[in-house]
Write an enzyme that holds these catalytic residues in place. Structure first.
Site, PDB file in Angstrom:
ATOM      1  N   ASN A  26       0.880  -1.166   0.134  1.00 40.33           N
ATOM      2  CA  ASN A  26       0.108  -0.089  -0.027  1.00 40.33           C
ATOM      3  C   ASN A  26       1.018   1.220  -0.066  1.00 40.33           C
ATOM      4  OD1 ASN A  26      -2.351   1.646   0.252  1.00 40.33           O
ATOM      5  ND2 ASN A  26      -1.963   1.866   2.416  1.00 40.33           N
ATOM      6  N   HIS A  82       0.864   5.279   1.074  1.00 37.16           N
ATOM      7  CA  HIS A  82       0.312   6.140   2.109  1.00 37.16           C
ATOM      8  C   HIS A  82       0.929   7.340   2.324  1.00 37.16           C
ATOM      9  CE1 HIS A  82      -1.879   7.152   5.866  1.00 37.16           C
ATOM     10  NE2 HIS A  82      -0.924   7.689   6.268  1.00 37.16           N
ATOM     11  N   ASP A  89      -2.113   0.766   7.878  1.00 31.00           N
ATOM     12  CA  ASP A  89      -1.071   1.848   7.749  1.00 31.00           C
ATOM     13  C   ASP A  89       0.051   1.248   8.703  1.00 31.00           C
ATOM     14  OD1 ASP A  89      -3.338   4.495   7.423  1.00 31.00           O
ATOM     15  OD2 ASP A  89      -2.714   2.959   5.784  1.00 31.00           O
TER      16      ASP A  89
HETATM   17  C1  GRF Z   1      -2.636   9.434  -3.025  1.00 29.44           C
HETATM   18  O1  GRF Z   1      -2.350  10.411  -2.219  1.00 29.44           O
HETATM   19  C2  GRF Z   1      -2.496   8.170  -2.058  1.00 29.44           C
HETATM   20  O2  GRF Z   1      -1.332   8.224  -1.350  1.00 29.44           O
HETATM   21  C3  GRF Z   1      -3.703   8.118  -1.119  1.00 29.44           C
HETATM   22  O3  GRF Z   1      -4.831   8.343  -2.056  1.00 29.44           O
HETATM   23  C4  GRF Z   1      -4.211   9.419  -3.110  1.00 29.44           C
HETATM   24  C5  GRF Z   1      -4.640   8.502  -4.373  1.00 29.44           C
HETATM   25  O4  GRF Z   1      -4.291   9.017  -5.477  1.00 29.44           O
HETATM   26  N1  GRF Z   1      -4.095   6.878  -0.653  1.00 29.44           N
HETATM   27  P1  GRF Z   1      -4.495   8.273  -6.913  1.00 29.44           P
HETATM   28  O5  GRF Z   1      -5.896   7.677  -6.884  1.00 29.44           O
HETATM   29  O6  GRF Z   1      -3.399   7.180  -6.614  1.00 29.44           O
HETATM   30  O7  GRF Z   1      -4.204   9.397  -7.949  1.00 29.44           O
END
Ligand code: GRF
Length: 198
Positions: free
Chosen positions: A109, A111, A147
């Site tokens: 994942n 984060h 997380d």
């Molecule tokens: C990113 O900042 C990611 O870290 C968070 O949600 C946002 C999603 O961006 N979990 P995308 O959908 O990949 O453009």
């Protein structure tokens, strides 16, 4: 050479998904096999289809909070695709321990904070509010705790005077698009040594 199969779960625009898919070319040890969303209208599904990647959607809303029932449906396209690695990329549903245990040690994942700081939501506003000098993003293995799993990579940047949550989010996203592909390439090669950027 048989490539590792990667399924990517998204909820929205999918910019991280696109950076992962576009990085899996040439001598990269993996290829995307499925882009799966909990929202059939997610912009990322269109971007995946444009790249010729199979897509699927399982809407969580009809399950009215019954996570086990939602996840049983979510597993169907995954069982068909048989991924070696699962990447959560802006996937905004919290998965149960039971679901995660099926992919233990091969689910990643991204984060938007320097974990273990600021688990959960609104990470950029919280870092600014706390007066932090630096911030960034992390890629980690997914475990039952949100997380919380082993960190596989981090990118760090300075918080600038006058930064808002939006300006900071935009700069962090640029590093997310560099960090996640770098971690996936290393992980797909069987190497869990953390990637540290810049
Ligand atoms: C990113 O900042 C990611 O870290 C968070 O949600 C946002 C999603 O961006 N979990 P995308 O959908 O990949 O453009």
């Amino acid at each position: 050479m048989s490539h590792k199969r990667v399924a990517i779960l998204i909820s929205g625009g999918g910019s991280n998904m696109v950076s992962l898919v576009d990085s899996m070319v040439g001598d990269h040890p993996a290829r995307a096999c499925l882009i799966l969303s909990n929202d059939a209208e997610a912009g990322g599904l269109k971007r995946a289809a444009e790249r010729g990647i199979p897509t699927a959607a399982v809407d969580h809303r009809p399950f009215k909070g019954d996570r086990a029932a939602f996840e049983a449906e979510l597993l169907r396209p995954l069982e068909q695709a048989q991924p070696d690695i699962v990447c959560l990329a802006g996937f905004m549903r919290v998965l149960t321990g039971g679901f995660v245990s099926r992919f233990q040690g091969r689910m990643l994942n991204i984060h938007p904070s320097l974990l273990p700081k600021y688990k959960g939501l609104n990470t950029h506003a919280r870092a600014i509010e706390a007066g932090d000098a630096t911030h960034g993003c992390s890629v980690h293995e997914v475990t039952a705790a949100l997380d919380d799993g082993p960190i596989l990579g981090q990118a760090q940047l300075k918080i600038e005077a006058g930064d808002t949550a939006d300006t900071l989010a935009a700069r962090v996203l640029v590093w997310e698009h560099k960090l996640y592909p770098a971690v996936l390439r290393r992980f797909a090669n069987g190497d869990k040594t953390p990637v540290l950027l810049p």
